[in-house]
Structures are given as C-alpha cells and as structure tokens.
Design a protein around this motif. Structure first.
Motif, PDB file in Angstrom:
ATOM      1  N   LEU A   1      38.202  -6.556  28.247  1.00  0.00           N
ATOM      2  CA  LEU A   1      38.127  -7.335  27.053  1.00  0.00           C
ATOM      3  C   LEU A   1      37.180  -6.734  25.933  1.00  0.00           C
ATOM      4  O   LEU A   1      37.572  -6.880  24.749  1.00  0.00           O
ATOM      5  CB  LEU A   1      37.708  -8.817  27.297  1.00  0.00           C
ATOM      6  CG  LEU A   1      38.577  -9.861  28.004  1.00  0.00           C
ATOM      7  CD1 LEU A   1      38.002 -10.966  28.472  1.00  0.00           C
ATOM      8  CD2 LEU A   1      39.826 -10.052  27.057  1.00  0.00           C
ATOM      9  N   GLN A   2      36.186  -6.205  26.461  1.00  0.00           N
ATOM     10  CA  GLN A   2      35.476  -5.535  25.293  1.00  0.00           C
ATOM     11  C   GLN A   2      35.909  -4.463  24.682  1.00  0.00           C
ATOM     12  O   GLN A   2      35.850  -4.041  23.612  1.00  0.00           O
ATOM     13  CB  GLN A   2      33.873  -5.114  26.139  1.00  0.00           C
ATOM     14  CG  GLN A   2      32.808  -4.489  25.203  1.00  0.00           C
ATOM     15  CD  GLN A   2      31.997  -5.522  24.671  1.00  0.00           C
ATOM     16  OE1 GLN A   2      31.870  -6.585  25.066  1.00  0.00           O
ATOM     17  NE2 GLN A   2      31.723  -5.427  23.361  1.00  0.00           N
ATOM     18  N   THR A   3      36.725  -3.544  25.561  1.00  0.00           N
ATOM     19  CA  THR A   3      37.382  -2.434  24.826  1.00  0.00           C
ATOM     20  C   THR A   3      38.814  -3.060  23.986  1.00  0.00           C
ATOM     21  O   THR A   3      38.871  -2.430  23.092  1.00  0.00           O
ATOM     22  CB  THR A   3      37.870  -1.719  26.136  1.00  0.00           C
ATOM     23  OG1 THR A   3      36.850  -1.003  26.890  1.00  0.00           O
ATOM     24  CG2 THR A   3      38.954  -0.363  25.586  1.00  0.00           C
TER      25      THR A   3
ATOM     26  N   TYR B   1      51.535 -10.237  12.092  1.00  0.00           N
ATOM     27  CA  TYR B   1      50.794 -11.389  12.473  1.00  0.00           C
ATOM     28  C   TYR B   1      51.139 -11.307  13.952  1.00  0.00           C
ATOM     29  O   TYR B   1      49.926 -11.535  14.820  1.00  0.00           O
ATOM     30  CB  TYR B   1      51.265 -12.714  12.054  1.00  0.00           C
ATOM     31  CG  TYR B   1      50.853 -12.848  10.426  1.00  0.00           C
ATOM     32  CD1 TYR B   1      49.505 -13.456  10.166  1.00  0.00           C
ATOM     33  CD2 TYR B   1      51.568 -12.912   9.380  1.00  0.00           C
ATOM     34  CE1 TYR B   1      49.035 -13.601   9.069  1.00  0.00           C
ATOM     35  CE2 TYR B   1      51.164 -13.084   8.068  1.00  0.00           C
ATOM     36  CZ  TYR B   1      49.832 -13.497   7.921  1.00  0.00           C
ATOM     37  OH  TYR B   1      49.561 -13.726   6.424  1.00  0.00           O
ATOM     38  N   ARG B   2      52.135 -10.924  14.495  1.00  0.00           N
ATOM     39  CA  ARG B   2      52.509 -11.075  15.918  1.00  0.00           C
ATOM     40  C   ARG B   2      51.669 -10.024  16.613  1.00  0.00           C
ATOM     41  O   ARG B   2      51.348  -9.941  17.774  1.00  0.00           O
ATOM     42  CB  ARG B   2      53.917 -10.715  16.115  1.00  0.00           C
ATOM     43  CG  ARG B   2      55.071 -12.050  15.860  1.00  0.00           C
ATOM     44  CD  ARG B   2      56.265 -12.010  16.574  1.00  0.00           C
ATOM     45  NE  ARG B   2      56.973 -10.665  16.081  1.00  0.00           N
ATOM     46  CZ  ARG B   2      57.871 -10.663  14.812  1.00  0.00           C
ATOM     47  NH1 ARG B   2      58.108 -11.832  14.370  1.00  0.00           N
ATOM     48  NH2 ARG B   2      58.436  -9.503  14.609  1.00  0.00           N
ATOM     49  N   LYS B   3      51.587  -8.656  15.782  1.00  0.00           N
ATOM     50  CA  LYS B   3      50.628  -7.337  16.422  1.00  0.00           C
ATOM     51  C   LYS B   3      49.158  -8.095  16.426  1.00  0.00           C
ATOM     52  O   LYS B   3      48.560  -7.892  17.519  1.00  0.00           O
ATOM     53  CB  LYS B   3      50.800  -6.661  15.579  1.00  0.00           C
ATOM     54  CG  LYS B   3      50.034  -5.384  16.124  1.00  0.00           C
ATOM     55  CD  LYS B   3      50.057  -4.131  15.116  1.00  0.00           C
ATOM     56  CE  LYS B   3      51.407  -3.836  14.336  1.00  0.00           C
ATOM     57  NZ  LYS B   3      51.434  -2.666  13.427  1.00  0.00           N
TER      58      LYS B   3
ATOM     59  N   ALA C   1      42.117  -9.625  24.018  1.00  0.00           N
ATOM     60  CA  ALA C   1      41.016 -10.352  23.339  1.00  0.00           C
ATOM     61  C   ALA C   1      41.190 -11.637  22.768  1.00  0.00           C
ATOM     62  O   ALA C   1      40.539 -12.627  22.677  1.00  0.00           O
ATOM     63  CB  ALA C   1      39.966  -9.446  22.667  1.00  0.00           C
ATOM     64  N   THR C   2      42.414 -11.494  21.783  1.00  0.00           N
ATOM     65  CA  THR C   2      42.875 -12.724  20.979  1.00  0.00           C
ATOM     66  C   THR C   2      43.167 -13.676  21.999  1.00  0.00           C
ATOM     67  O   THR C   2      42.929 -14.989  21.635  1.00  0.00           O
ATOM     68  CB  THR C   2      43.858 -12.239  19.953  1.00  0.00           C
ATOM     69  OG1 THR C   2      43.341 -11.028  19.177  1.00  0.00           O
ATOM     70  CG2 THR C   2      44.249 -13.244  18.931  1.00  0.00           C
ATOM     71  N   MET C   3      43.956 -13.535  22.837  1.00  0.00           N
ATOM     72  CA  MET C   3      44.570 -14.353  23.808  1.00  0.00           C
ATOM     73  C   MET C   3      43.406 -15.331  24.403  1.00  0.00           C
ATOM     74  O   MET C   3      43.531 -16.550  24.591  1.00  0.00           O
ATOM     75  CB  MET C   3      45.579 -14.027  24.625  1.00  0.00           C
ATOM     76  CG  MET C   3      46.769 -13.309  24.142  1.00  0.00           C
ATOM     77  SD  MET C   3      47.901 -14.292  23.050  1.00  0.00           S
ATOM     78  CE  MET C   3      48.059 -15.654  24.286  1.00  0.00           C
ATOM     79  N   PHE C   4      42.492 -14.614  24.905  1.00  0.00           N
ATOM     80  CA  PHE C   4      41.132 -14.942  25.504  1.00  0.00           C
ATOM     81  C   PHE C   4      40.477 -15.881  24.652  1.00  0.00           C
ATOM     82  O   PHE C   4      40.085 -16.970  24.956  1.00  0.00           O
ATOM     83  CB  PHE C   4      40.242 -13.898  26.058  1.00  0.00           C
ATOM     84  CG  PHE C   4      39.620 -14.340  27.215  1.00  0.00           C
ATOM     85  CD1 PHE C   4      40.420 -14.436  28.530  1.00  0.00           C
ATOM     86  CD2 PHE C   4      38.128 -14.045  27.442  1.00  0.00           C
ATOM     87  CE1 PHE C   4      39.747 -14.844  29.739  1.00  0.00           C
ATOM     88  CE2 PHE C   4      37.806 -14.288  28.578  1.00  0.00           C
ATOM     89  CZ  PHE C   4      38.462 -14.641  29.752  1.00  0.00           C
ATOM     90  N   LEU C   5      40.277 -15.621  23.214  1.00  0.00           N
ATOM     91  CA  LEU C   5      39.690 -16.441  22.494  1.00  0.00           C
ATOM     92  C   LEU C   5      40.568 -17.750  22.238  1.00  0.00           C
ATOM     93  O   LEU C   5      40.133 -18.727  21.939  1.00  0.00           O
ATOM     94  CB  LEU C   5      39.634 -15.581  20.981  1.00  0.00           C
ATOM     95  CG  LEU C   5      39.249 -16.598  19.700  1.00  0.00           C
ATOM     96  CD1 LEU C   5      37.651 -16.908  19.875  1.00  0.00           C
ATOM     97  CD2 LEU C   5      39.162 -15.567  18.558  1.00  0.00           C
ATOM     98  N   ILE C   6      41.874 -17.609  22.127  1.00  0.00           N
ATOM     99  CA  ILE C   6      42.595 -18.864  21.842  1.00  0.00           C
ATOM    100  C   ILE C   6      42.401 -19.809  22.970  1.00  0.00           C
ATOM    101  O   ILE C   6      42.345 -21.111  22.632  1.00  0.00           O
ATOM    102  CB  ILE C   6      44.163 -18.476  21.950  1.00  0.00           C
ATOM    103  CG1 ILE C   6      44.165 -17.602  20.284  1.00  0.00           C
ATOM    104  CG2 ILE C   6      45.022 -19.639  21.894  1.00  0.00           C
ATOM    105  CD1 ILE C   6      45.637 -17.229  20.282  1.00  0.00           C
ATOM    106  N   VAL C   7      42.456 -19.293  24.244  1.00  0.00           N
ATOM    107  CA  VAL C   7      41.964 -20.234  25.351  1.00  0.00           C
ATOM    108  C   VAL C   7      40.749 -20.958  25.325  1.00  0.00           C
ATOM    109  O   VAL C   7      40.592 -22.145  25.437  1.00  0.00           O
ATOM    110  CB  VAL C   7      42.289 -19.399  26.696  1.00  0.00           C
ATOM    111  CG1 VAL C   7      41.918 -20.223  27.943  1.00  0.00           C
ATOM    112  CG2 VAL C   7      43.788 -19.060  26.777  1.00  0.00           C
TER     113      VAL C   7
END
Length: 400
Positions: free
Chosen positions: A384-386, A190-192, A198-204
């Motif tokens: 982010l796309q990459t 899960y941490r991975k 991109a995931t961090m960007f989604l969370i924000v």
C-alpha cells in the motif's frame, strides 16, 4: 494566500455552524412534531442520501465548470431549505424538504472542500487541511451551542429563522471565494485514479468511519434528551465542548501528520479510538461522563478525518479533485444514510444507547482487524505504501 484561506475558513465555519445548529436538534424538533423514531431516522437519512446522489455529479461539474458558482448555488438552496422548515411540519411534507437540504449541503460540503484543495500550496498538507477543518470543528462546537440556547428560550421556528439569516450571510460570502480553472472532461482519467489499491483502501476506510456519523446524527441528541435528561441548553454545551476540543486538537494533529509520512496510520488508529469510545457512549448516564467520553471519542475522529483529507489531497491530481472528492463524499454519505436508518430501527427496539454500542463494536473490530493484518503481513503495508507513493509521484495519477 492568507486572505484566500481565511475566506475559505469563514465559509466553511458558517456552513457547519448553521448545519449543526439545526441538525443537532432536528430529531428533537421532529419528535415534538409527533414523528416516530423510524420516521426521524428516515428523514435524517434521506437528507444524507439526497446529498450522496448528487455529490459525484457535482464533483464532476466542479472540475468541468466553475466550482465557485456551484458553491454559491448550494448556499442558495441551503437558505431555501431553512425557509421551508419554517412552514412544513408533517412527515410527507418533510421528505422533499430533506431532499432540498441534502442537495444544498452536497454542493457546499463537496465542492467547497475540493476547491480549497485545488488552490492551496503544495507543501505541508497536514497543516493546510487542518486549517480548513478548523472551521468545521468551530462550527460543530458553536452551532449546536447557539441552537440549544435558542431552543431553551423560544419555539423551534425561531431556530429556523436564525438559520435562514445565517445561510443568507453565507451565500454573500461565497461570492468572495477564489475560483479555479475548468478542465477537459474525461471519465477514463477518473477511472484510472480510482483503480489504485491505496485509493480503494481509503474508500473502505471512509465508509466504515462514516457509519458512526449516521448513528450520531439520528441518536446523539435523543440519547442526551431522553436517556440522560439534558435540556437543549445543556445539549448545546456538550456539542460546544466537543467541537472546541477538536478545533484545539486539529492544528497539532496536522503538525504531527506532516512529520510522519507513513500513510493510513492516523486513519486506523483514529478509528480504533473512535470505536472504543463510541461503544462506551452507550453506557454513560451523567453529563460529565458523557462529555469526557465524547472528547476521547472525537480525538480518534480528529485523527481519522484529518488523514482522509490529507490522502485525498495527495492521491488525486488537483484538476480532477472535484469528481474524485465527490465520489469519496458520496461513499461517506451512503454510510451516513445506512448508519442513520439502522440506528432509527435499533432505537425503537433496543434504545438509543444500543445503537452507539453496536456501531462502536463494528468500527473497532474493523480497525483492529486492519492493524493486526498489517502487523502479521507487513508485505501488505509495504504494498500500500508503494502504491500510494507511485500515485503521488506519477504525473498522470498524482498532482500536476
């Protein structure tokens, strides 16, 4: 597969129908009971925060145990919540009731969605997610309409009696859902998943988007009743018009999302539109203008919510979707609590319209800043796309 999808659609519809049939009018009912605006904001926010504290562990449990059984338990707790609302009317007594409702809602909102994403076909994510969200929007539209018509004719307890009956039917239907296979639990995996940029960007993005849901849950019904002087039946018609518009729009949005593969675009553009018309909502003074402005606002919401659903399905491996979805829903619910609580304080000092205007400015500035940054620094967009492409295609981090 069609029967499975229809069962999920029906379950999702009934959950959001009964959820919004009651939640849309809880501020008005609590006002009738004599609670202050700050107390109303606290209770509505507590409902959200109790959901948030359990969304993550429920998500993990749904990966490790049977998600279907967790959904059934959530439906039972939701019915118990409505039963409690029949008898409790004071502020202190409503605190544990709100906690109970939040727990039931957490199980349904988080685990039902994660279970659906686990079993759907791998192609055409936009259409698949849009089909599920169709139930949410129909429930959002028809639930408040039904609640408004009830409150126009009967006293508040009858609303909770109807909610108890519907939630009992919902619990029976959950027994028909398809279950998924549990996995071997590993925090490391899960941490991975969550360390990806991109995931961090989604969370924000989810956090910013969800603050305005909190403002709406605390202030929208009161804005319509106290400032625009609408009756409960008229309030129900406003909710119905908005929900049915979103239900009509989401299939088209899903089709367009499948044709456009560039990630995050729907999210930022949706938030930009949403923020503008969230601000304008605080300025309107007539029912027709309010409905028009909220239709434009929810056009942005529909795009943003759809993109979040698609990216959730794409970024995370299906066998860990429960825990990861729980985290995303937890972030969303934390933002709802913050929006609800702050709106409750602003409503006391500056009025219901101001909380919409302040939140609209916040969401708009955030979305505009991201779009300008990506325009000025296209390398950030490419990065982010990459990152997202690697997440989707990587066997250990993407879908398996």
């Amino acid at each position: 597969m069609d029967k499975i999808r229809i069962t999920f659609l029906t379950t999702n519809f009934l959950f959001y129908f009964v959820h919004w049939m009651v939640l849309a009018y809880l501020p008005i009912v609590f006002k009738f009971y004599g609670l202050t605006d700050a107390q109303i904001g606290f209770i509505i926010g507590l409902y959200s925060i109790s959901s948030m504290t359990l969304m993550l562990p429920m998500g993990f449990f749904s990966d490790y145990f049977s998600p279907k059984k967790i959904v059934i338990a959530g439906a039972f707790l939701l019915a118990l919540y409505f039963l409690s609302l029949l008898f409790v009317r004071n502020f202190l007594g409503l605190i544990p009731v709100a906690l109970l409702g939040g727990i039931g809602s957490a199980a349904l909102a988080t685990v039902l969605y994660a279970l659906y994403l686990k079993i759907i076909e791998k192609g055409k994510r936009g259409k698949q997610v849009a089909f599920f969200q169709l139930g949410s929007y129909l429930g959002y539209g028809l639930g408040p309409l039904t609640g408004g018509l009830l409150l126009s004719a009967v006293q508040p307890p009858s609303l909770f009696k109807m909610a108890l009956i519907i939630s009992s039917v919902l619990m029976l239907i959950t027994f028909l859902l398809q279950d998924s296979t549990p996995i071997t639990f590993s925090f490391r995996e899960y941490r991975k998943d969550l360390r990806e940029p991109a995931t961090m960007f989604l969370i924000v993005g989810i956090f910013v988007m969800a603050t305005h849901f909190g403002v709406e849950q605390t202030s929208f019904s009161l804005l319509m009743k106290e400032d625009i002087k609408l009756t409960p039946g008229q309030i129900g018609l406003i909710f119905s018009g908005i929900g049915l518009w979103m239900a009509c729009l989401v299939p088209l949005a899903g089709y367009l999302r499948d044709r456009r593969q560039k990630i995050f675009t729907f999210l930022w553009v949706g938030l930009l539109i949403s923020g503008v018309f969230q601000f304008v909502t605080g300025l309107v003074s007539s029912p027709g203008a309010l409905l028009f402005v909220r239709i434009l606002h929810t056009t942005g919401d529909t795009l943003a919510i759809l993109e979040v659903g698609v990216l959730t399905a794409l970024f995370f491996p299906e066998h860990r979707l429960g825990g990861n979805s729980g985290l995303l829903f937890g972030v969303r619910t934390l933002a709802i609590f913050a929006g609800s609580f702050i709106a409750g304080l602003l409503n006391m000092k500056l009025g219901y319209g101001f909380s919409f205007m302040a939140n609209g400015v916040f969401v708009f500035i955030f979305a505009l800043s991201i779009l300008i940054f990506c325009k000025i620094r296209p390398i950030a967009t490419d990065f982010l796309q990459t990152s997202a492409s690697l997440q989707i295609s990587n066997p250990s981090g993407g879908r398996q």
